[in-house]
Design a protein around this motif. Sequence first.
Motif, PDB file in Angstrom:
ATOM      1  N   TRP A 175      -1.483  47.115  48.380  1.00  0.00           N
ATOM      2  CA  TRP A 175      -0.830  46.045  47.799  1.00  0.00           C
ATOM      3  C   TRP A 175      -1.727  44.942  47.020  1.00  0.00           C
ATOM      4  N   SER A 197       3.552  33.860  50.479  1.00  0.00           N
ATOM      5  CA  SER A 197       3.217  34.329  49.103  1.00  0.00           C
ATOM      6  C   SER A 197       2.542  32.943  48.477  1.00  0.00           C
ATOM      7  N   HIS A 232       0.798  36.687  41.336  1.00  0.00           N
ATOM      8  CA  HIS A 232       0.341  37.793  41.183  1.00  0.00           C
ATOM      9  C   HIS A 232       1.046  38.943  41.463  1.00  0.00           C
ATOM     10  N   GLN A 233       1.864  39.132  42.484  1.00  0.00           N
ATOM     11  CA  GLN A 233       2.398  40.110  42.915  1.00  0.00           C
ATOM     12  C   GLN A 233       4.041  40.342  42.656  1.00  0.00           C
ATOM     13  N   ASP A 272      -1.992  45.019  42.337  1.00  0.00           N
ATOM     14  CA  ASP A 272      -1.721  44.092  41.157  1.00  0.00           C
ATOM     15  C   ASP A 272      -2.483  43.107  40.966  1.00  0.00           C
ATOM     16  N   THR A 273      -2.711  42.308  42.122  1.00  0.00           N
ATOM     17  CA  THR A 273      -3.559  40.950  42.103  1.00  0.00           C
ATOM     18  C   THR A 273      -5.041  41.380  41.429  1.00  0.00           C
TER      19      THR A 273
END
Length: 613
Positions: free
Chosen positions: A187, A145, A163-164, A190-191
């Motif tokens: 995935w 991460s 960001h996630q 979001d970013t």
Amino acid sequence: MASRSVAVSVVLPAYNEAGTLRKTVDVTLETLASFLPHDSFEVIVAEDGCEDRTPEIAAELAAEDDRVRHVHSDDRLGRGGALERAFQTAAGETLVYFDTDLATDMRHLEELVEAVRSGEYDIATGSRRMQGRKADRPASRDIPSSGFNALVRLCLRSDISDHQCGFKAFDREVLFSVLEDVEDSHWFWDTEVLVRAQRGGYRIKEFPVDWTPRADTKVDLIRDVFGMGSQIGRTWWQLSVQPRITRRTSVVAGTLLTLIALALMTVYLDPATVLAEMAAADPVLVTVAGLIYVLTWPLRGLRYRDILERLGYRERVGFLTGAIFISQTGNLVFPARAGDAVRAYVVKARRGIPYPSGFASLAIERVFDLLTIAALAGTVFVGLALTGATSDLQAALFGSGPDAQQSGRVAVTVAAGVGVAAFVALGAILVSARSDTNYVRTTVTRLSSDSYADYVAEILERFVGDVQTVASDRRAFVTVGTASLLVWTLDVLVAVIVLAAFGVDVSLAALLVVGFFAVSVGNLAKVLPLTPGGIGLYEGAFTVLVVALTPIAAPVALGAAVVDHAIKNIVTVVGGLASMIVLNVSLTTAVEESSGVADSEVEPDTDVSVSEP
């Protein structure tokens, strides 16, 4: 959709959450009711192609409470895809989502919702990395991460620290404005939303949250390295490079690409030698050789059209020939034939042919090229062996000698390896095409059990399936194989005419035999970017083989190799430049002209239904 007035819509993305969903919905309703009027919010379960009882439980919850709705999908949309679909059905002006495992402490929900509902911010997001948060993160999560967020901040110029974190709220109008440009449905969603929102100048609140992991996880090779890394690269290109490239800069870049290609030719071709040898050769025959080589290009375009037709795509020969010209020009600049990727990008962006099919068509073409020239070289070698003409060749290759001889020895070794690899690859393709075992998915799942692995497996399966479609189709095999044979026969004829232009005293039959062998071996050797002794592998192999099998002197053989290769490269770069100008092929322009292709490429056809009281 509910008829009552709803201010806040909370979406719970649910994939195989049968064990926790009921508790999550109850906690969510209770928390929302603690600071919002009873009828001012709704909870939407975005059930994403689940394989357990999640759909049934979600439907039961929707039937029990009119504040709960269920959005169902038969197929897996991915995290981002499921969220987008649910948000489209939502009634609220403030849109919220958080992970169903409730890893983020729900005491932060009011701050999250009110940050946007109050109008003070356009987007709010929790952070597990800001000072003041409590996040008990194991190294298996924290290390990747940290690396990911550092890359996003560095490459995409983001000010967000986390960001996630699955804990976000959006103003409805702002979110759908941003989503017009968001391409990822997994995935990275979001970013990408956060990065594009920052570029759009929207107000974003990031605040620390207490977070407790609810389940163990592992670093996923495919998702974390290939998936997320490639998405960072794509977004960087679209945000940082694309806006700076216009039609004018595209033409300028194409011109520079050609000039660089010509300059790099001098690394392995002495310009003085080229000019001297060309001056000594018959200019009429050299010109004829060049014109014949030009004829190979529409044949390449026809062959590429036939390959794409077998994959279900019909395109004009002129466009495809131009795309090949551009990619082959790129191969003179970029190492390890990286210019091939340019063609896959062009046909995808300009004609909507998906990347897997684009790369598969390239792979098919390369396999047939290698098979054809390997077969030509092998056939001639067998003929030479039967006539006892290989003793001089053996002495030339394995005795001591000058740099050109050493280069030729390495070239023949490389060519033999590449030829064998081509036949092995074809065998593997044909065997897998006739097998019921899905080798692609088996291999991918061994590397990763993450849901993103399914997405990667689908891309690879499409690629392998496209290759198998042509390789296992007898008619397609013959058609494409015949075109390949014509292309390489003309390529050999060019070399033979160049040799004749030097006035060599060798029979036409001998020239053809040597030409087929020398050109085939030289081109097989070029697959690997090696240039021992400062001489190109093609020139080295051509020179040694011609000298070993004919009475032609080494200086003449080397001069002919230089002129032959120069003719072919000059035709390539001139055609590449002309194609760039005519087709206006800029990577950025191509992406702009094909907006929306990426989404339709990866999003499956789904049956989506909404359950509500």
